[in-house]
Design an enzyme around this catalytic site. Sequence first.
Site, PDB file in Angstrom:
ATOM      1  CE  LYS A  45      -1.969  -1.095   3.913  1.00 55.39           C
ATOM      2  NZ  LYS A  45      -1.264  -2.390   4.180  1.00 55.39           N
ATOM      3  NE  ARG A 120      -4.822  -0.719   9.746  1.00 54.56           N
ATOM      4  CZ  ARG A 120      -3.753  -0.436   9.007  1.00 54.56           C
ATOM      5  NH1 ARG A 120      -3.708   0.642   8.286  1.00 54.56           N
ATOM      6  NH2 ARG A 120      -2.731  -1.248   9.010  1.00 54.56           N
ATOM      7  NE  ARG A 158       7.781  -2.709   6.365  1.00 52.34           N
ATOM      8  CZ  ARG A 158       6.462  -2.557   6.430  1.00 52.34           C
ATOM      9  NH1 ARG A 158       5.834  -1.888   5.480  1.00 52.34           N
ATOM     10  NH2 ARG A 158       5.775  -3.064   7.420  1.00 52.34           N
ATOM     11  NE  ARG A 191       5.987  -0.520  10.030  1.00 48.96           N
ATOM     12  CZ  ARG A 191       4.932  -0.450   9.231  1.00 48.96           C
ATOM     13  NH1 ARG A 191       5.040   0.164   8.063  1.00 48.96           N
ATOM     14  NH2 ARG A 191       3.778  -0.983   9.581  1.00 48.96           N
ATOM     15  NE  ARG A 202       1.862  -5.211  11.158  1.00 53.09           N
ATOM     16  CZ  ARG A 202       2.879  -4.989  10.330  1.00 53.09           C
ATOM     17  NH1 ARG A 202       4.038  -5.591  10.517  1.00 53.09           N
ATOM     18  NH2 ARG A 202       2.735  -4.166   9.318  1.00 53.09           N
TER      19      ARG A 202
HETATM   20  P1  AP5 Z   1       4.940  -1.639   1.851  1.00 50.26           P
HETATM   21  O1  AP5 Z   1       4.610  -0.827   0.643  1.00 50.26           O
HETATM   22  O2  AP5 Z   1       5.629  -0.967   2.967  1.00 50.26           O
HETATM   23  O3  AP5 Z   1       3.624  -2.424   2.357  1.00 50.26           O
HETATM   24  P2  AP5 Z   1       2.334  -1.908   3.116  1.00 50.26           P
HETATM   25  O4  AP5 Z   1       1.153  -2.595   2.538  1.00 50.26           O
HETATM   26  O5  AP5 Z   1       2.316  -0.404   3.144  1.00 50.26           O
HETATM   27  O6  AP5 Z   1       2.624  -2.547   4.540  1.00 50.26           O
HETATM   28  P3  AP5 Z   1       2.492  -1.952   5.990  1.00 50.26           P
HETATM   29  O7  AP5 Z   1       3.154  -2.948   6.882  1.00 50.26           O
HETATM   30  O8  AP5 Z   1       3.010  -0.536   6.069  1.00 50.26           O
HETATM   31  O9  AP5 Z   1       0.952  -1.965   6.186  1.00 50.26           O
HETATM   32  P4  AP5 Z   1       0.206  -1.926   7.524  1.00 50.26           P
HETATM   33  O10 AP5 Z   1      -1.196  -1.784   7.095  1.00 50.26           O
HETATM   34  O11 AP5 Z   1       0.519  -3.029   8.440  1.00 50.26           O
HETATM   35  O12 AP5 Z   1       0.863  -0.658   8.257  1.00 50.26           O
HETATM   36  P5  AP5 Z   1       0.437   0.878   8.407  1.00 50.26           P
HETATM   37  O13 AP5 Z   1       1.680   1.646   8.383  1.00 50.26           O
HETATM   38  O14 AP5 Z   1      -0.676   1.265   7.515  1.00 50.26           O
HETATM   39  O15 AP5 Z   1       5.805  -2.905   1.355  1.00 50.26           O
HETATM   40  C1  AP5 Z   1       6.300  -3.854   2.288  1.00 50.26           C
HETATM   41  C2  AP5 Z   1       7.685  -4.329   1.831  1.00 50.26           C
HETATM   42  O16 AP5 Z   1       7.568  -5.044   0.608  1.00 50.26           O
HETATM   43  C3  AP5 Z   1       8.695  -3.193   1.565  1.00 50.26           C
HETATM   44  O17 AP5 Z   1       9.952  -3.630   1.971  1.00 50.26           O
HETATM   45  C4  AP5 Z   1       8.642  -2.984   0.041  1.00 50.26           C
HETATM   46  O18 AP5 Z   1       9.866  -2.524  -0.470  1.00 50.26           O
HETATM   47  C5  AP5 Z   1       8.308  -4.399  -0.449  1.00 50.26           C
HETATM   48  N1  AP5 Z   1       7.426  -4.422  -1.618  1.00 50.26           N
HETATM   49  C6  AP5 Z   1       6.315  -3.649  -1.825  1.00 50.26           C
HETATM   50  N2  AP5 Z   1       5.729  -3.979  -2.996  1.00 50.26           N
HETATM   51  C7  AP5 Z   1       6.464  -4.996  -3.510  1.00 50.26           C
HETATM   52  C8  AP5 Z   1       6.343  -5.779  -4.711  1.00 50.26           C
HETATM   53  N3  AP5 Z   1       5.330  -5.586  -5.573  1.00 50.26           N
HETATM   54  N4  AP5 Z   1       7.263  -6.733  -4.943  1.00 50.26           N
HETATM   55  C9  AP5 Z   1       8.286  -6.954  -4.056  1.00 50.26           C
HETATM   56  N5  AP5 Z   1       8.463  -6.248  -2.921  1.00 50.26           N
HETATM   57  C10 AP5 Z   1       7.549  -5.278  -2.656  1.00 50.26           C
HETATM   58  O19 AP5 Z   1      -0.172   0.860   9.888  1.00 50.26           O
HETATM   59  C11 AP5 Z   1       0.640   0.527  10.992  1.00 50.26           C
HETATM   60  C12 AP5 Z   1      -0.212   0.411  12.228  1.00 50.26           C
HETATM   61  O20 AP5 Z   1      -0.831   1.666  12.532  1.00 50.26           O
HETATM   62  C13 AP5 Z   1      -1.386  -0.570  12.148  1.00 50.26           C
HETATM   63  O21 AP5 Z   1      -0.992  -1.900  12.472  1.00 50.26           O
HETATM   64  C14 AP5 Z   1      -2.326  -0.009  13.230  1.00 50.26           C
HETATM   65  O22 AP5 Z   1      -1.861  -0.378  14.503  1.00 50.26           O
HETATM   66  C15 AP5 Z   1      -2.135   1.487  13.076  1.00 50.26           C
HETATM   67  N6  AP5 Z   1      -3.121   2.087  12.152  1.00 50.26           N
HETATM   68  C16 AP5 Z   1      -2.837   2.607  10.928  1.00 50.26           C
HETATM   69  N7  AP5 Z   1      -3.962   3.069  10.350  1.00 50.26           N
HETATM   70  C17 AP5 Z   1      -4.963   2.834  11.220  1.00 50.26           C
HETATM   71  C18 AP5 Z   1      -6.369   3.064  11.173  1.00 50.26           C
HETATM   72  N8  AP5 Z   1      -6.950   3.640  10.099  1.00 50.26           N
HETATM   73  N9  AP5 Z   1      -7.125   2.675  12.242  1.00 50.26           N
HETATM   74  C19 AP5 Z   1      -6.554   2.100  13.331  1.00 50.26           C
HETATM   75  N10 AP5 Z   1      -5.222   1.850  13.445  1.00 50.26           N
HETATM   76  C20 AP5 Z   1      -4.429   2.222  12.383  1.00 50.26           C
END
Ligand code: AP5
Length: 251
Positions: A45, A120, A158, A191, A202
Amino acid sequence: MKASRREPVAFADAARRLSNRNLKPIPDGLRSTAVVIFGPPGAGKGTQTQKLSDLFSVPRIATGEMIREEVRRRTEFGRRIEKGLAEGQFVDDETIFGMLERRLRREDLQRGLLLDGFPRTAPQARQLESVATQFGIEIRAFELKASREVLIRRLSGRRVCEKCGAVFHQESEPPRRENVCDDCGSELSIRDDDSAEVINPRLDIHDEATVPAIRELTQVLMRQGRKVEPIDAEQDPESVTRNLLERLRNE
Ligand code: AP5
């Protein structure tokens, strides 16, 4: 993110570079559209919303990054949620609404926006619908899909730069020098919520809480003759972007 380091470019040029199929560019970019990118942790994402934000020059709102920033700044809120965040727990809906509202006040929504990590939960999906109605913006939604095996590999490999936000992957996007950010030379880190024992919980939380949000938004979109469009996220990042661009072209 790596893509953020590029200067914003005109959409037509970007589309030409990314697609060799001579597709027509979207005339108005993402004007008046909230593009939601759903997907489990590690689906890409952040990677994709950053690329689209650069291409369209529209703001990207990533709730996870906003929350991590609070933790980094040691704000009262950041200290309160730090432990839960490291364990993969969600922040409560009311807090997220407040955070988002403050952020949206800073944006000209008529330019469009990209949402990473919101909505979410089902209440958050309903909140998005009401914001969209209030501001007269359209919602487009995509769901990045990848197997648990792929997600675990991506999250385990990552590496992030806390200083400038660049994201790397040990295998698919390694930094030029081991553990050193290509952009600012800072040391890369893992992270807290990417630890082996938190990754599986998660992914489970996503299935329990976010799949209902996807269902909720599907209901909203169906009333407008749209749906949440699935995207194969197991391809390389550029192919995923190309796929998203092609879908965005199709009204
Ligand atoms: P990356 O692009 O970083 O993946 P991502 O989907 O963004 O993964 P996240 O772990 O950031 O998602 P998340 O939903 O757990 O965390 P968020 O920060 O939103 O890619 C991952 C890796 O793969 C990287 O190394 C990249 O280089 C590689 N990659 C990407 N695409 C690739 C491809 N096509 N091929 C190969 N490699 C690839 O949220 C964190 C926390 O915040 C949540 O757990 C929750 O506690 C809280 N939170 C956030 N939003 C809310 C909300 N709305 N409500 C309540 N709590 C919330």
